[in-house]
Design a protein around this motif. Sequence first.
Motif, mmCIF file in Angstrom:
data_model
loop_
_atom_site.group_PDB
_atom_site.id
_atom_site.type_symbol
_atom_site.label_atom_id
_atom_site.label_comp_id
_atom_site.label_asym_id
_atom_site.label_seq_id
_atom_site.Cartn_x
_atom_site.Cartn_y
_atom_site.Cartn_z
ATOM 1 N N ALA A 79 -6.629 48.083 7.965
ATOM 2 C CA ALA A 79 -7.361 49.262 8.431
ATOM 3 C C ALA A 79 -6.729 50.551 7.909
ATOM 4 N N ILE A 80 -5.416 50.580 7.810
ATOM 5 C CA ILE A 80 -4.722 51.792 7.364
ATOM 6 C C ILE A 80 -5.049 52.091 5.909
ATOM 7 N N GLY A 81 -5.091 51.069 5.077
ATOM 8 C CA GLY A 81 -5.446 51.259 3.672
ATOM 9 C C GLY A 81 -6.845 51.823 3.512
ATOM 10 N N VAL A 82 -7.792 51.281 4.265
ATOM 11 C CA VAL A 82 -9.168 51.776 4.203
ATOM 12 C C VAL A 82 -9.215 53.216 4.701
ATOM 13 N N ASN A 87 -10.172 58.920 3.917
ATOM 14 C CA ASN A 87 -9.732 60.261 4.309
ATOM 15 C C ASN A 87 -9.305 61.142 3.130
ATOM 16 N N ARG A 88 -9.372 60.644 1.933
ATOM 17 C CA ARG A 88 -8.968 61.468 0.791
ATOM 18 C C ARG A 88 -9.969 62.607 0.596
ATOM 19 N N SER A 109 -13.429 49.103 13.414
ATOM 20 C CA SER A 109 -13.358 48.226 14.583
ATOM 21 C C SER A 109 -11.919 48.063 15.093
ATOM 22 N N GLN A 110 -10.975 48.748 14.453
ATOM 23 C CA GLN A 110 -9.573 48.654 14.861
ATOM 24 C C GLN A 110 -8.974 50.036 15.152
ATOM 25 N N PRO A 111 -9.587 50.810 16.056
ATOM 26 C CA PRO A 111 -9.067 52.159 16.310
ATOM 27 C C PRO A 111 -7.641 52.152 16.852
ATOM 28 N N LEU A 119 -3.016 58.084 13.050
ATOM 29 C CA LEU A 119 -4.205 58.416 12.264
ATOM 30 C C LEU A 119 -5.347 58.701 13.224
ATOM 31 N N GLU A 120 -5.892 59.897 13.131
ATOM 32 C CA GLU A 120 -6.905 60.338 14.088
ATOM 33 C C GLU A 120 -8.311 60.062 13.597
#
Length: 149
Positions: A79-82, A87-88, A109-111, A119-120
Amino acid sequence: MFMENCIRRSIAEIDKTEKNITFYNSKQRKNCYGYNIISSGRGGKIRGLEFLFSWKEKESESVSELFDRLGNRKEYTDAIGVYMVVNRDDFTPDNPINPTVEELTMMISQPEVLLQHGLELSSEFMSKYSTSMAEAQKHKLSDLNKYKP
């Protein structure tokens, strides 16, 4: 007793151990570090607490660092990679690094994973997410149309 044992000690412990949180002094009361007491009426019955803190910005890896870590592969498995790609600020339609519908769905789906890493899901991010999803859906539809007889 409750305020001392539960609130003040907990804030002191968090303040000692969690370096990504900054607590502030109350402007309303002297001995209220990290919180304000919300009271009502003449007796000053406590209705609630307002916690006075902020999260420190974590240094996040740049998109280029992310791609180096991922080995420039197109498929994102976390999820962090996506999130980093979505966010770029230099979103470009038809870019091969843009996430797929499945990757975007997995990420959103993984807030809890995103929030744990600071990451907001801000309105700015959600706007970028919508743009990315529209792009991904467009590509998915065009890919499906290639196989129509």
